[in-house]
Design a protein around this motif. Structure first.
Motif, PDB file in Angstrom:
ATOM      1  N   SER A 172       0.865  -1.336  -0.035  1.00 35.26           N
ATOM      2  CA  SER A 172       0.019  -0.140  -0.070  1.00 35.26           C
ATOM      3  C   SER A 172       0.735   1.192   0.068  1.00 35.26           C
ATOM      4  CB  SER A 172      -0.901   0.206   1.332  1.00 35.26           C
ATOM      5  OG  SER A 172      -0.099   0.134   2.414  1.00 35.26           O
ATOM      6  N   ILE A 173       0.263   2.497  -0.178  1.00 38.17           N
ATOM      7  CA  ILE A 173       1.026   3.817  -0.140  1.00 38.17           C
ATOM      8  C   ILE A 173       1.405   3.953   1.098  1.00 38.17           C
ATOM      9  CG2 ILE A 173       0.627   6.204  -0.238  1.00 38.17           C
ATOM     10  CD1 ILE A 173      -1.623   5.556  -2.578  1.00 38.17           C
ATOM     11  N   GLU A 174       0.918   3.729   2.208  1.00 37.21           N
ATOM     12  CA  GLU A 174       0.930   3.572   3.775  1.00 37.21           C
ATOM     13  C   GLU A 174       2.324   2.896   3.905  1.00 37.21           C
ATOM     14  OE1 GLU A 174      -2.831   5.110   2.987  1.00 37.21           O
ATOM     15  OE2 GLU A 174      -2.092   2.959   2.649  1.00 37.21           O
ATOM     16  N   GLN A 175       2.292   1.557   3.366  1.00 38.13           N
ATOM     17  CA  GLN A 175       3.370   0.852   3.618  1.00 38.13           C
ATOM     18  C   GLN A 175       4.759   1.480   2.937  1.00 38.13           C
ATOM     19  OE1 GLN A 175       1.696  -2.899   2.041  1.00 38.13           O
ATOM     20  NE2 GLN A 175       1.781  -3.706   4.313  1.00 38.13           N
ATOM     21  N   ALA A 176       4.454   2.015   1.820  1.00 34.75           N
ATOM     22  CA  ALA A 176       5.568   2.618   1.001  1.00 34.75           C
ATOM     23  C   ALA A 176       6.077   3.817   1.857  1.00 34.75           C
ATOM     24  CB  ALA A 176       5.190   2.945  -0.322  1.00 34.75           C
ATOM     25  N   GLU A 177       5.372   4.492   2.580  1.00 30.95           N
ATOM     26  CA  GLU A 177       5.651   5.923   3.332  1.00 30.95           C
ATOM     27  C   GLU A 177       6.618   5.199   4.417  1.00 30.95           C
ATOM     28  OE1 GLU A 177       1.941   7.578   3.895  1.00 30.95           O
ATOM     29  OE2 GLU A 177       1.915   8.461   2.053  1.00 30.95           O
ATOM     30  N   LEU A 185      13.428   2.614  -0.419  1.00 31.08           N
ATOM     31  CA  LEU A 185      12.801   2.779  -1.515  1.00 31.08           C
ATOM     32  C   LEU A 185      11.867   1.574  -1.995  1.00 31.08           C
ATOM     33  CD1 LEU A 185      15.548   4.914  -3.563  1.00 31.08           C
ATOM     34  CD2 LEU A 185      13.857   5.662  -1.978  1.00 31.08           C
ATOM     35  N   VAL A 186      10.948   1.759  -3.053  1.00 34.15           N
ATOM     36  CA  VAL A 186      10.465   0.536  -3.697  1.00 34.15           C
ATOM     37  C   VAL A 186      10.708   0.761  -5.052  1.00 34.15           C
ATOM     38  CG1 VAL A 186       8.729   0.803  -2.082  1.00 34.15           C
ATOM     39  CG2 VAL A 186       8.058   2.142  -4.207  1.00 34.15           C
ATOM     40  N   SER A 187      10.523  -0.392  -5.791  1.00 28.66           N
ATOM     41  CA  SER A 187      10.813  -0.438  -7.407  1.00 28.66           C
ATOM     42  C   SER A 187       9.504  -1.252  -7.951  1.00 28.66           C
ATOM     43  CB  SER A 187      12.025  -1.102  -7.739  1.00 28.66           C
ATOM     44  OG  SER A 187      12.229  -2.565  -7.196  1.00 28.66           O
ATOM     45  N   LEU A 188       9.290  -0.965  -9.064  1.00 31.77           N
ATOM     46  CA  LEU A 188       8.308  -1.401 -10.002  1.00 31.77           C
ATOM     47  C   LEU A 188       8.644  -1.797 -11.220  1.00 31.77           C
ATOM     48  CD1 LEU A 188       5.198   0.864  -8.714  1.00 31.77           C
ATOM     49  CD2 LEU A 188       5.744  -1.346  -7.823  1.00 31.77           C
ATOM     50  N   GLY A 189       8.006  -2.779 -11.712  1.00 29.91           N
ATOM     51  CA  GLY A 189       8.368  -3.299 -13.167  1.00 29.91           C
ATOM     52  C   GLY A 189       7.028  -3.357 -14.250  1.00 29.91           C
ATOM     53  N   GLY A 190       7.079  -4.665 -14.636  1.00 27.90           N
ATOM     54  CA  GLY A 190       6.093  -4.970 -15.984  1.00 27.90           C
ATOM     55  C   GLY A 190       4.729  -5.054 -15.406  1.00 27.90           C
ATOM     56  N   PRO A 191       4.527  -5.538 -14.058  1.00 29.22           N
ATOM     57  CA  PRO A 191       3.095  -5.839 -13.666  1.00 29.22           C
ATOM     58  C   PRO A 191       2.631  -4.534 -13.551  1.00 29.22           C
ATOM     59  CG  PRO A 191       4.451  -7.051 -12.198  1.00 29.22           C
ATOM     60  CD  PRO A 191       5.483  -6.177 -13.236  1.00 29.22           C
ATOM     61  N   LEU A 192       3.181  -3.491 -13.534  1.00 31.82           N
ATOM     62  CA  LEU A 192       2.451  -1.930 -13.399  1.00 31.82           C
ATOM     63  C   LEU A 192       1.601  -1.669 -14.778  1.00 31.82           C
ATOM     64  CD1 LEU A 192       2.410   0.575 -11.778  1.00 31.82           C
ATOM     65  CD2 LEU A 192       4.551   1.396 -13.040  1.00 31.82           C
ATOM     66  N   VAL A 204       2.180   4.757  -7.818  1.00 32.91           N
ATOM     67  CA  VAL A 204       2.959   5.404  -8.662  1.00 32.91           C
ATOM     68  C   VAL A 204       2.517   7.009  -8.603  1.00 32.91           C
ATOM     69  CG1 VAL A 204       3.517   5.953 -11.011  1.00 32.91           C
ATOM     70  CG2 VAL A 204       3.585   3.692 -10.010  1.00 32.91           C
ATOM     71  N   ARG A 205       1.271   7.330  -8.570  1.00 35.26           N
ATOM     72  CA  ARG A 205       0.816   8.610  -8.570  1.00 35.26           C
ATOM     73  C   ARG A 205       1.274   9.492  -7.170  1.00 35.26           C
ATOM     74  NH1 ARG A 205      -4.204   6.142 -10.852  1.00 35.26           N
ATOM     75  NH2 ARG A 205      -3.917   6.570 -13.125  1.00 35.26           N
ATOM     76  N   ALA A 206       1.280   8.909  -6.287  1.00 35.92           N
ATOM     77  CA  ALA A 206       1.123   9.377  -4.772  1.00 35.92           C
ATOM     78  C   ALA A 206       2.895   9.482  -4.375  1.00 35.92           C
ATOM     79  CB  ALA A 206       0.670   8.445  -3.916  1.00 35.92           C
ATOM     80  N   LEU A 207       3.749   8.340  -5.019  1.00 33.60           N
ATOM     81  CA  LEU A 207       5.324   8.706  -4.610  1.00 33.60           C
ATOM     82  C   LEU A 207       5.933   9.836  -4.963  1.00 33.60           C
ATOM     83  CD1 LEU A 207       6.312   4.739  -5.563  1.00 33.60           C
ATOM     84  CD2 LEU A 207       5.863   5.930  -3.204  1.00 33.60           C
ATOM     85  N   PRO A 208       6.662  10.604  -4.099  1.00 33.13           N
ATOM     86  CA  PRO A 208       7.939  11.489  -4.518  1.00 33.13           C
ATOM     87  C   PRO A 208       8.604  10.943  -5.560  1.00 33.13           C
ATOM     88  CG  PRO A 208       8.440  10.284  -2.490  1.00 33.13           C
ATOM     89  CD  PRO A 208       7.264   9.797  -2.706  1.00 33.13           C
TER      90      PRO A 208
END
Length: 272
Positions: A172-177, A185-192, A204-208
């Motif tokens: 979640s966004i809260e967990q990423a924060e 940090l977090v990383s994202l790939g193909g599933p996105l 993705v929209r919420a992350l700095p």
């Protein structure tokens, strides 16, 4: 029209694939060609994490052969049957002798059938200690286990003693924060790229801008354009395009932020 009057093409952004298993057997038949395709696509650096102790030497050989590839060494929770306590001592000695760019891939996986989470945690905690003591970042696998991973991070070091990235993040966004508060940090790939990935789209929209790394996890997790195919680092620009579209930013801006963040985290030089 005079061709000389045409505007110059924008330079291709430099990209860092923050998580690529370029050493595995799926690339044995065409590794040179796959590397050339990645470079042609602007993927100038790759972080290549190990998953079992017996793969580390072969990983090092692949990394040594290709400029811009960097090794990490770890013991992955999905290969628990392969691991032995002696491998942790071997990892600590190996790191003392010659530094990788990170420890990992390591972490916790609660999605496995009948996961032995206590044993996974034993290996994960010790790898966190090795990273903390060596001043290295950690590459973390956290499948249905982000809260448990956070608990381990807080136990071993938190923001003062650890840094790293949770790859293929699905929390979640809260967990990423909370991860960011602890230096991760977090990383994202193909599933996105899949339409059903609405939770990731909101993330993705919420992350700095400097909180997100790009990855392929090649040869796994291809995006929607390559469903059912082998994934490879050359497809990283497709991840970039998805992130840029979701954020309403230019691919160049997203690439610059992600590449700078990856280089800071892993201590990578500017690309040759």
């Amino acid at each position: 029209m005079n061709p000389s009057a045409l505007p110059a093409a924008a330079p291709q952004p430099e990209l860092v694939d923050s998580h690529s298993h370029f050493d595995v057997g799926e690339f044995d038949a065409d590794r040179d060609a796959a590397y050339a395709r990645a470079r042609a696509a602007g993927v100038v650096q790759q972080v290549v994490p190990g998953v079992i102790a017996r793969s580390w030497d072969a990983l090092d050989a692949v990394v040594a052969r290709y400029p811009g590839l960097y090794a990490a060494w770890g013991l992955h929770p999905c290969y628990l049957a392969e691991h032995r306590p002696a491998h942790l001592a071997e990892l600590r000695a190996r790191v003392a002798a010659r530094r990788p760019v990170a420890i990992g891939e390591c972490g916790l996986d609660a999605f496995l059938p009948q996961p032995d989470l206590p044993a996974q945690e034993t290996y994960f905690l010790e790898q966190l200690r090795i990273a903390r003591d060596a001043g290295l970042p950690v590459i973390v696998h956290a499948r249905r286990a982000v809260d448990a991973v956070l608990k381990c991070i807080r136990r071993i070091g938190g923001r003062e003693g650890l840094s790293g990235v949770v790859h293929s993040f699905a929390g979640s966004i809260e967990q990423a924060e909370r991860l960011r508060e602890h230096g991760f940090l977090v990383s994202l790939g193909g599933p996105l790229s899949y339409e059903r990935a609405q939770r990731l789209h909101r993330l993705v929209r919420a992350l700095p801008a400097d909180g997100l790394l790009l990855e392929t996890d090649a040869p796994d997790q291809p995006g929607v354009q390559h469903r059912g195919e082998r994934n490879e680092p050359a497809y990283l620009p497709e991840v970039l395009a998805t992130v840029a579209a979701l954020r309403g930013e230019s691919p160049a801006a997203v690439a610059a932020a992600s590449t700078a963040a990856a280089r800071r985290l892993f201590g990578l030089p500017a690309a040759a």
